[in-house]
Scaffold this active site. Structure first.
Site, PDB file in Angstrom:
ATOM      1  N   TYR A   1       0.841  -1.207   0.000  1.00 46.36           N
ATOM      2  CA  TYR A   1       0.000   0.000   0.000  1.00 46.36           C
ATOM      3  C   TYR A   1       0.874   1.254   0.000  1.00 46.36           C
ATOM      4  CZ  TYR A   1      -4.297   2.652   0.911  1.00 46.36           C
ATOM      5  OH  TYR A   1      -5.370   3.504   0.814  1.00 46.36           O
TER       6      TYR A   1
ATOM      7  N   TYR B   1      -5.268   6.076  -7.325  1.00 44.66           N
ATOM      8  CA  TYR B   1      -5.619   5.851  -5.925  1.00 44.66           C
ATOM      9  C   TYR B   1      -7.058   5.363  -5.868  1.00 44.66           C
ATOM     10  CZ  TYR B   1      -6.857   7.096  -1.068  1.00 44.66           C
ATOM     11  OH  TYR B   1      -7.308   7.089   0.231  1.00 44.66           O
TER      12      TYR B   1
END
Ligand SMILES: [Zn+2]
Lengths: 390, 331
Positions: free
Chosen positions: A293, A343
């Site tokens: 991440y 994103y």
């Protein structure tokens, strides 16, 4: 019954919309398109879906998405809080539901107009949800209002303790950009980034610069989880969920766990790693690629340490020499990650993890037995290890 | 407040089509002349004899009066009725056309981005202008940004380069002007009847509830408190209703010495929120009692803040509405 969900379920379909700065359509439409694409990719019918799970922050009601796509009866639905920390939390939910027989085939989805609609980067100045009010009162009046500012506080201390530099953070940004260059779905498709470009970019919240921060994007993604038995009859090579876990650490706050004895590592991610390695029987040496991440560059360093790819404080050395690129020790974020592709709260990474197992990534490493996929950092979080069918 | 996505897409397609567009601004109505130079110098408070005194100027390197370089744009300014205040018909009647920058500004205004502010300007000068020169100008729209969130509101930055030439067509100078065209941020409801927005925006107020109001009340009274468990004496911050060590619900507030050190910090640059002077330092302070607290370090350049820096609290009124425990370096 410690290993009840290990190796029992697989991701058999992935779908997504295009990623953009302005989708021009509703979040519900994005969700419906992504879910439909995932069902098609699996070679299933909407009526095969009997469970749904998503983020607490997702604005798309399960039953609205179900009506759009023509999904019929549902036996399971759930939501996971804490923003990007939910990225693998939702996969964990799907795996648990399928492994226990609560549902047979679960769709996981996430869709938003994060760039053209409500932007997370503009912080908490508006629209704070009531239960959070007291928590944010300790940060609001002092101007600590954005995700970048909260992550910067951890990063400054981490850099101080381990001698990590801005140019080390740049290595992470540059590696994701090298992958995005080959990915037409990526915002930074074909656009090179050098360490020097990174170092010349403006500060957002010191020590974080512009290129330490991820994209802001509109888009939706979805994937389908079902039993490993059923996966055998479907069209794609399944990505078996070898393990999946969630964790919150002691003395955890939402993005501001500043009060622990040390703030330069992530107890919750350490616990995600421990559970995944125990459940799968694997260790860091077995992992061939990672979807780590990457809302901000430093959090990739923290996680490399949590998962034992290097010792505490040594991630700054690990990320050098192309180790995060194809051909390196741990090719990471081969889609370009959230820094350079889009994103979508980590869920575009889940789809890329599945492609890595299938062998269809646009930046495909030769070895792809096991892929680690992680959720957001600074919040209660999650992670999973994907593997090949036995 | 913002546009719906379809309108916004339409607007962005329109405004992006202006990037790279060139346009004639116009030719000066008057030749460069001494009276206008004198008026400009008076208005600007510039008494440089090179611009004003023919006798002294004739001995200078220019061998006579020259115009101040920053006056360059003034020669081609459209007068008190600039073109964007005129209708297309009125302009045509005067033999003028609306230039592309004005047209672009009008498009943005139409879509609600009615605010305008110049953000920065760069100049370049090739030579001094002398009386008798005639200046004309063209412009090129170099860039229209993506939508940005600013303290004034959401908006688009427009970058325009103007080139100035003399009667021979030789370049005499240029400037590059950046303008923010923004959707004015909504004013708080209380101020909505007031025509003028507050000149001094205040910081966001900490929400107060059962579990923290006592602490903020103490700040109002000039004190920095730490919550202490009455049962096991453990100190805790931020305050919570139950002790995590012994689960006691009994606690009191004890006054901190206010001495501490910087445990970590960040210097904030972007985005900019009302009520703050950017850049500034937000820091995690470790108090000598052992608890940590987020605050600001004031009283030094933010670039001088470091981990381990000794600091001392002072409860300060930072703006009209906000009183906070702030930390300053120990001298
Ligand atoms: Zn106690």
């Amino acid at each position: 019954m410690a290993n009840s969900i290990a190796d029992q379920t697989a991701i058999v379909g992935i779908g997504q919309t295009e990623f953009s700065k302005n989708s021009g359509r509703s979040e519900l439409q994005l969700a419906a398109e992504a879910v439909k694409a995932a069902i098609d990719d699996a070679g299933l019918q909407p009526s095969d879906i009997d469970g749904m799970t998503t983020f607490s922050l997702d604005t798309n009601d399960e039953i609205e998405v179900a009506r759009c796509v023509g999904i019929g009866d549902l036996k399971f639905f759930s939501r996971i809080p804490h923003g990007g920390g939910a990225a693998i939390g939702v996969m964990h939910q799907a795996a648990m539901a399928v492994a226990t027989g609560t549902a047979e085939t679960v769709v996981v989805y996430r869709a938003f107009n994060e760039r053209s609609g409500r932007r997370y980067s503009v912080g908490i100045a508006e629209g704070i949800v009531t239960p959070d009010l007291i928590h944010w009162s300790w940060y609001l009046p002092f101007g600590l209002l954005t995700p970048a500012s909260w992550v910067a506080m951890f990063t400054q201390r981490y850099m101080h303790e381990y001698g990590c530099k801005g140019s080390d953070l740049a290595e992470v940004a540059v590696s994701t950009r090298k992958h995005a260059i080959n990915n037409p779905n990526a915002f930074f498709y074909g656009k090179e980034l050098t360490v020097e470009d990174h170092q010349n970019s403006r500060f957002i919240a010191e020590p974080l610069r512009l290129f330490d921060c991820c994209q802001e994007s509109d888009g939706g993604t979805a994937c389908i989880v079902t039993t490993v038995e059923r996966a055998k009859d479907l069209q794609h090579k399944p990505a078996v969920i070898r393990s999946a876990a969630q964790a919150a650490g002691a003395d955890q706050e939402n993005m501001t766990s500043f009060y622990r004895p040390s703030i330069s590592h992530l107890p919750e991610m350490d616990l995600v790693a421990k559970q995944n390695y125990e459940m799968s029987g694997l260790g860091p040496d077995d992992i061939d690629a990672g979807i780590i991440y990457d809302a901000f560059t430093p959090i990739v360093l923290f996680q490399l340490e949590s998962f034992g790819f290097c010792k505490r404080g040594e991630a700054k050395d690990f990320v050098k020499d192309g180790n995060l690129e194809v051909g390196g020790r741990l090719p990471c974020n081969t889609n370009g990650g959230q820094l350079s592709e889009a994103y979508i709260h980590g869920m575009n990474g889940v789809n890329e993890g599945v492609r890595l197992i299938r062998g269809t990534s646009l930046n495909q490493p030769a070895k792809n037995d096991h892929v680690l996929v992680t959720g957001g950092v600074g919040v209660p979080t999650s992670g999973m290890i994907l593997g090949q069918a036995s | 407040m913002t546009l719906d996505p379809r309108k916004k897409q339409e607007l962005e397609a329109k405004i992006q089509s202006y990037v790279g567009v060139e346009s004639v601004v116009g030719t000066a109505s008057d030749l460069v002349n001494e009276p206008m130079i004198r008026h400009w110098c008076e208005a600007m408070g510039d008494d440089n004899p090179a611009y004003l005194d023919p006798n002294r100027a004739k001995d200078s390197v220019h061998r006579g009066i020259v115009a101040p370089p920053p006056m360059l744009e003034a020669w081609v300014m459209p007068g008190i009725r600039p073109e964007w205040t005129l209708s297309v018909e009125e302009l045509e009647a005067q033999g003028r056309t609306i230039h592309k920058q004005a047209e672009l500004m009008n498009v943005l205004t139409e879509y609600g981005y009615s605010g305008v502010v110049g953000t920065d300007i760069e100049h370049g000068f090739e030579r001094y202008l002398k009386p008798g020169d005639q200046v004309s100008a063209t412009l090129r729209i170099e860039d229209v940004s993506e939508e940005k969130a600013t303290a004034l509101g959401i908006g688009y930055f427009v970058t325009v380069k103007r080139s100035f030439r003399d009667q021979n067509g030789d370049e005499v100078g240029w400037n590059r002007f950046r303008i923010l065209k923004f959707w004015p941020a909504e004013q708080p409801a209380a101020a909505s009847n007031d025509a003028a927005p507050s000149a001094n925006p205040t910081r966001l107020q900490p929400p107060r509830g059962h579990d923290n109001v006592w602490w903020w009340d103490a700040v109002d009274a000039g004190k920095l408190l730490i919550q202490k468990c009455d049962s096991c004496n453990t100190l805790r911050h931020p305050p919570r209703p139950m002790c995590g060590e012994c689960q006691s619900l009994d606690w009191s507030g004890v006054e901190a010495s206010g001495k501490g050190t910087v445990y970590s910090f960040t210097v904030l640059h972007h985005p900019k929120f009302p009520g703050f002077d950017y850049p500034f330092a937000a820091a995690l302070i470790e108090l000598e009692e052992g608890t940590r607290i987020v605050s600001n370090v004031l009283g030094c350049d933010p670039a001088d803040v470091y981990i381990g820096m000794p600091v001392q609290v002072s409860v300060e009124q930072v703006d009209e509405a906000t009183k906070l425990p702030i930390f300053r370096p120990v001298k």
